[in-house]
Write an enzyme that holds these catalytic residues in place. Structure first.
Site, PDB file in Angstrom:
ATOM      1  N   GLU A  90      68.889  59.599  39.164  1.00  0.00           N
ATOM      2  CA  GLU A  90      70.242  59.345  38.686  1.00  0.00           C
ATOM      3  C   GLU A  90      70.320  59.334  37.165  1.00  0.00           C
ATOM      4  OE1 GLU A  90      71.358  55.538  40.449  1.00  0.00           O
ATOM      5  OE2 GLU A  90      70.125  56.125  42.158  1.00  0.00           O
ATOM      6  N   CYS A 339      70.839  50.697  38.279  1.00  0.00           N
ATOM      7  CA  CYS A 339      69.620  51.478  38.462  1.00  0.00           C
ATOM      8  C   CYS A 339      69.234  51.721  39.909  1.00  0.00           C
ATOM      9  CB  CYS A 339      68.446  50.692  37.896  1.00  0.00           C
ATOM     10  SG  CYS A 339      68.201  50.921  36.214  1.00  0.00           S
TER      11      CYS A 339
HETATM   12  N1  SAH Z   1      61.674  50.136  33.594  1.00  0.00           N
HETATM   13  C1  SAH Z   1      62.437  50.003  32.409  1.00  0.00           C
HETATM   14  C2  SAH Z   1      63.727  50.796  32.377  1.00  0.00           C
HETATM   15  C3  SAH Z   1      64.547  50.877  33.625  1.00  0.00           C
HETATM   16  S1  SAH Z   1      65.468  49.477  34.110  1.00  0.00           S
HETATM   17  C4  SAH Z   1      62.701  48.551  32.108  1.00  0.00           C
HETATM   18  O1  SAH Z   1      62.307  47.707  32.893  1.00  0.00           O
HETATM   19  O2  SAH Z   1      63.255  48.251  31.071  1.00  0.00           O
HETATM   20  C5  SAH Z   1      66.770  49.358  32.942  1.00  0.00           C
HETATM   21  C6  SAH Z   1      67.302  47.953  32.726  1.00  0.00           C
HETATM   22  O3  SAH Z   1      68.108  47.517  33.823  1.00  0.00           O
HETATM   23  C7  SAH Z   1      66.197  46.935  32.595  1.00  0.00           C
HETATM   24  O4  SAH Z   1      66.510  46.019  31.580  1.00  0.00           O
HETATM   25  C8  SAH Z   1      66.227  46.263  33.951  1.00  0.00           C
HETATM   26  O5  SAH Z   1      65.598  45.039  33.913  1.00  0.00           O
HETATM   27  C9  SAH Z   1      67.701  46.234  34.223  1.00  0.00           C
HETATM   28  N2  SAH Z   1      68.080  46.009  35.613  1.00  0.00           N
HETATM   29  C10 SAH Z   1      67.466  46.419  36.730  1.00  0.00           C
HETATM   30  N3  SAH Z   1      68.120  45.990  37.831  1.00  0.00           N
HETATM   31  C11 SAH Z   1      69.200  45.316  37.389  1.00  0.00           C
HETATM   32  C12 SAH Z   1      70.266  44.620  38.038  1.00  0.00           C
HETATM   33  N4  SAH Z   1      70.341  44.550  39.354  1.00  0.00           N
HETATM   34  N5  SAH Z   1      71.203  44.036  37.269  1.00  0.00           N
HETATM   35  C13 SAH Z   1      71.134  44.117  35.917  1.00  0.00           C
HETATM   36  N6  SAH Z   1      70.151  44.741  35.248  1.00  0.00           N
HETATM   37  C14 SAH Z   1      69.185  45.330  35.975  1.00  0.00           C
END
Ligand code: SAH
Length: 357
Positions: A90, A339
């Site tokens: 995505e 995500c």
């Molecule tokens: N793996 C990397 C990048 C992808 S996730 C990382 O961990 O930073 C991108 C961002 O979205 C990260 O800050 C992650 O913690 C956050 N994220 C993932 N699931 C989420 C959710 N359900 N609600 C809010 N933020 C979320």
């Protein structure tokens, strides 16, 4: 056969010289690739038949197909791309007052297993190549008809778990010649994105952050912290069992001292888990140590029972303790913009997914 989009402008120039072609031919090819997003060399109609055949016999283009598009009422658009081995990822296009940014995926799936995230549920298939990441930017720009000004590596996957391809991707974007001037009629402009408009987001792979710092790339680094104490963070993010908060903060401090660039720490407030006043105090202390900035994220409900906390109350406590804080606007809630949600849904529906890892 290699994908020509793995080649930098310099590589393409060198190739054309070795083929005895005029240098402007390389420019034409780049314009077709990045100004127009062509899907085959036969579309490059200002090249000779012979050169088009030679390119077809030497390279692939492997452009992804748009498998699904969702448009939110707030102007956010989500694209689900399908690569030609069947894997899907995505990207999200976000329209802000100051411009358009695209959030891209770096892996088909994720191995990090964060409890609040939808990505791990659908499994890990493979790393994306540099050109596959680049194609998400290119085709989001072409499909939307808007010039993209920022790239966030915050989609599915852990960018630093796919280190070489992510660095290669940044190297490709960095090349100013990727903004091919003199755009062809009806085509979108090429990419023209400065390093300060690229953000790499990591869950905290300490050795890879250190290795990334060595490269001294002047992009932005974002660290997904989500808890200021090891007990809470380990429960939410398995990576914390490998590299705890003290190690992570030390590494971030070294990064800051080396690059003189402040790191943004992402913090999704989860009711009753990481939103207590004691945790605000701890977090403010960590931020002082590392000169960090906190970005409070509204937790997207991914159906795992975790609920969003109150950003205003927690943010106020951080400010009182001298931390700098922003609150990320939540966009695209009506289109599963969080995500991995669309990929997960696609896989749940039993659509084709190839797992090669
Ligand atoms: N793996 C990397 C990048 C992808 S996730 C990382 O961990 O930073 C991108 C961002 O979205 C990260 O800050 C992650 O913690 C956050 N994220 C993932 N699931 C989420 C959710 N359900 N609600 C809010 N933020 C979320």
């Amino acid at each position: 056969m290699p994908n020509i989009k793995e080649y930098s402008v310099e590589d393409i120039n060198a190739l054309f010289v070795s083929w005895g072609q005029k240098p402007y031919r390389a420019k034409q090819v780049i314009r077709w690739l990045y100004g127009r997003g062509v899907r085959s060399f036969s579309e490059m109609t200002d090249l000779s038949e012979e050169l088009r055949t030679k390119l077809t016999e030497s390279f692939t283009l492997n452009s992804p197909e748009l498998a699904e598009q969702r448009d939110s009422a707030d102007g956010t658009t989500k694209y689900l791309w399908r690569y030609n081995d069947g894997n899907t990822v995505e990207s999200v296009l976000l329209n802000y007052r100051y411009g358009t940014s695209v959030c891209v995926s770096t892996q088909a799936g994720c191995r990090m297993g964060c409890k609040f995230c939808a990505s791990p549920d659908a499994g890990f298939a493979r790393n994306l190549t540099a050109s596959e990441i680049l194609d998400q930017v290119l085709f989001a720009q072409l499909k939307s008809g808007t010039q993209i000004g920022r790239i966030d590596l915050m989609g599915i996957g852990e960018p630093l778990d796919n280190f070489d391809n992510v660095v290669r991707f940044i190297t490709l974007v960095r090349d100013p010649l990727f903004s091919p001037g003199g755009r062809a009629k009806g085509s979108a402009p090429g990419l023209n994105i400065g390093m300060r408009h690229i953000t790499v987001s990591t869950c905290g792979l300490v050795p890879q952050i250190a290795k990334f710092a060595e490269l001294e790339i002047p992009c932005n680094l974002s660290v997904s912290l989500h808890a200021p104490d090891d007990e809470t963070r380990s429960a939410l993010m398995p990576v914390n069992n490998r590299y705890n908060i003290a190690e992570l903060i030390d590494c971030c401090e070294r990064y800051y001292n080396k690059l003189n660039r402040r790191i943004t720490f992402q913090y999704a407030l989860i009711k009753g888990v990481n939103d207590s006043p004691a945790q605000a105090k701890l977090l403010a202390g960590l931020m002082r140590k590392v000169s960090g900035h906190v970005n409070l994220i509204h937790l997207n409900d991914t159906g795992n029972g975790l609920k969003a906390g109150d950003d205003r109350a927690f943010g106020a406590l951080l400010l009182e303790r001298g931390a700098t804080v922003t609150t990320r606007r939540s966009l695209g809630a009506d289109i599963d913009a969080a995500c991995g949600m669309l990929r997960r849904r696609t896989i749940e529906k039993g659509q084709r997914e190839v797992v090669t890892a």
